[in-house]
Scaffold this active site. Structure first.
Site, PDB file in Angstrom:
ATOM      1  N   GLY A 275       0.854  -1.189   0.000  1.00 12.62           N
ATOM      2  CA  GLY A 275       0.000   0.000   0.000  1.00 12.62           C
ATOM      3  C   GLY A 275       0.884   1.231   0.000  1.00 12.62           C
ATOM      4  O   GLY A 275       1.073   1.909  -0.999  1.00 12.62           O
ATOM      5  N   CYS A 355     -10.004  22.092  16.951  1.00  6.12           N
ATOM      6  CA  CYS A 355      -9.893  22.398  18.384  1.00  6.12           C
ATOM      7  C   CYS A 355      -9.279  21.253  19.172  1.00  6.12           C
ATOM      8  O   CYS A 355      -9.957  20.588  19.966  1.00  6.12           O
ATOM      9  CB  CYS A 355     -11.268  22.754  18.933  1.00  6.12           C
TER      10      CYS A 355
END
Ligand code: LLP
Length: 428
Positions: A275, A355
């Site tokens: 991959g 955040c």
């Protein structure tokens, strides 16, 4: 390594200035190079050609169906780990006979889909799973070919989160148990258990762990064959390295030089599941600077890409080289190493707007002065990049663009706010 290079002071992907992609498609955007995918696939195929391997691209690393199709056209099979990935592989035109299906918790629904599709190989991770597959084959009729995933207890010397072939991980069965699995299930009708599968971790930047794992596995295969089990397939998984810093991954030829001699004259069909080695260097994440701010003693370059596009730094403390897209001819670094203390650079953290304090792309890097609006490239982002994206903070997923020569096209449009709520089926 890849087709991303600085020419005349700005970054190009093949023959396309990356700046042009940002202007046309916006940011954040994944920019993939078709030539790099083809090149990496071909190199892997050529390196192992003596064994005529089946190369099953690991869909989990990079799943866009346009990219899968490009690899299918090159001859790739697919390594999938879910019904969703199987769906993608088939959409991309993969030959079912060249699809292998791994995973410790395949559901009955997923197994049924794979059985109906007639995939080439089920990579089985436990006795319970084998029992269940046999049951499903009985109820649906037909047959299935399976390989037992073994856990060779080899240390791949990589991050603990991506170590998979050590005894204490959840993957596969240990060698002792593997013998018992064959005794119990090896001659059952319906499921032909004639292969061994392993995957030791990712990335494995040395060849020795493969040699150790394959040698152990061949010992098991010899024993099983002596006991009358006709083992004909060995799937050695993926894990081959990529260049995050510029020179750390051995070339495909080096892995092959160590592995091919072990498997010559063994009458085993070899399957590889690469991959990262194919996809990682085939893309950058393109982001734009929103603000530059001073916080305490630090300077933060706040860009519009974040952990929701690329979570690897937050999750693994992974290193990705970052550099401005248009640094000017004076500020082009010679390679992608960690030390970029060139004249005129200053130390910054590159962070996103999410955040979380973990929302960073690069820490303590020397970059040329960055200004609001400047484009930044995060390199080696093609594997485990977009596929690990989230919608945290209700951030629409980024666009994906495929460059091929002098042309580029959007292969996944940027999500809209409407996409964010589409599955919530509200009629507010
Ligand atoms: N085969 C199996 C059974 C696997 O579990 C994996 C990856 C592969 C093949 C492909 O490995 P590759 O050639 O890409 O190294 N999210 C992590 C990586 C997780 C790898 C999971 N398994 C990261 O971002 O580094």
């Amino acid at each position: 390594m890849d087709r991303f290079e600085y020419r005349d002071g700005e970054l190009y992907c093949e023959n396309v200035p990356v700046r042009a992609v940002a202007e046309a498609v916006g940011t954040p955007t994944y920019v993939y190079s078709a030539a790099t995918f083809r090149d990496h696939y071909d190199r892997m195929a050529a390196a192992f050609a003596a064994l005529d391997p089946t190369i099953c691209f690991s869909v989990k690393s990079c799943q866009n169906i346009h990219i899968l199709r490009l690899l299918v056209e090159r001859g790739a099979g697919m390594d999938v780990v879910s019904g969703g990935e199987l769906f993608r592989a088939l959409r991309a035109g993969a030959d079912p006979a060249r699809i292998v299906f791994a995973g410790v918790g395949k559901t009955d629904a997923e197994l049924r889909e794979a059985l109906r599709t007639g995939i080439g190989l089920f990579n089985i991770e436990s006795e319970s799973e084998l029992d269940n597959l046999a049951e499903l084959v009985r109820s649906l009729g037909g047959t299935a070919r399976a390989a037992l995933r073994i856990n060779p207890d080899v240390d791949p010397r990589t991050h603990r989160h991506t170590t998979t072939g050590k005894r204490e991980t959840k993957f596969g069965v240990d060698l002792e148990r593997a013998r018992r699995v064959f005794e119990t299930f090896g001659r059952r009708l319906g499921v032909t258990l004639s292969g061994i599968h392993l995957h030791i971790g990712s990335p494995v930047n040395t060849v020795e762990p493969y040699v150790e794992a394959v040698t152990k596995t061949l010992g098991l295969i010899d024993e099983l064959r002596d006991a009358g089990y006709p083992i004909d397939t060995l799937d050695i998984g993926g894990g081959f390295g990529a260049h995050y810093e510029g020179g750390e991954a051995p070339p495909a030829t080096a892995y092959a030089a160590a592995i091919v001699p072990l498997l010559r004259d063994r009458s085993l069909r070899l399957i590889l599941e690469p991959g990262r080695s194919i996809a990682a260097n085939a893309a950058i994440l393109l982001a734009r600077t929103v603000h530059v701010k001073q916080g305490g003693d630090k300077q933060f370059v706040i860009v519009d890409g974040s952990m929701t596009e690329l979570i690897r730094p937050a999750l693994y403390d992974a290193y990705h080289f970052v550099w401005p897209v248009v640094p000017g001819p004076e500020a082009v670094p010679p390679d992608r190493r960690r030390d970029t203390r060139l004249p005129g650079t200053r130390k910054v953290d590159v962070v996103g707007p999410v955040c979380e304090s973990a929302d960073y792309l690069a820490r303590e890097r020397h970059l040329p002065p960055m200004r609001r609006g400047d484009l930044l490239a995060v390199f080696t982002a093609g594997a485990y990049g977009f596929v690990m994206a989230s919608h945290y903070n209700s951030r629409p997923n980024a666009a994906e663009v495929l460059v091929d020569g002098s042309a580029f096209r959007v292969i996944r449009r940027r999500e809209t706010y409407q996409d964010l709520v589409a599955a919530e089926q509200n009629d507010l």
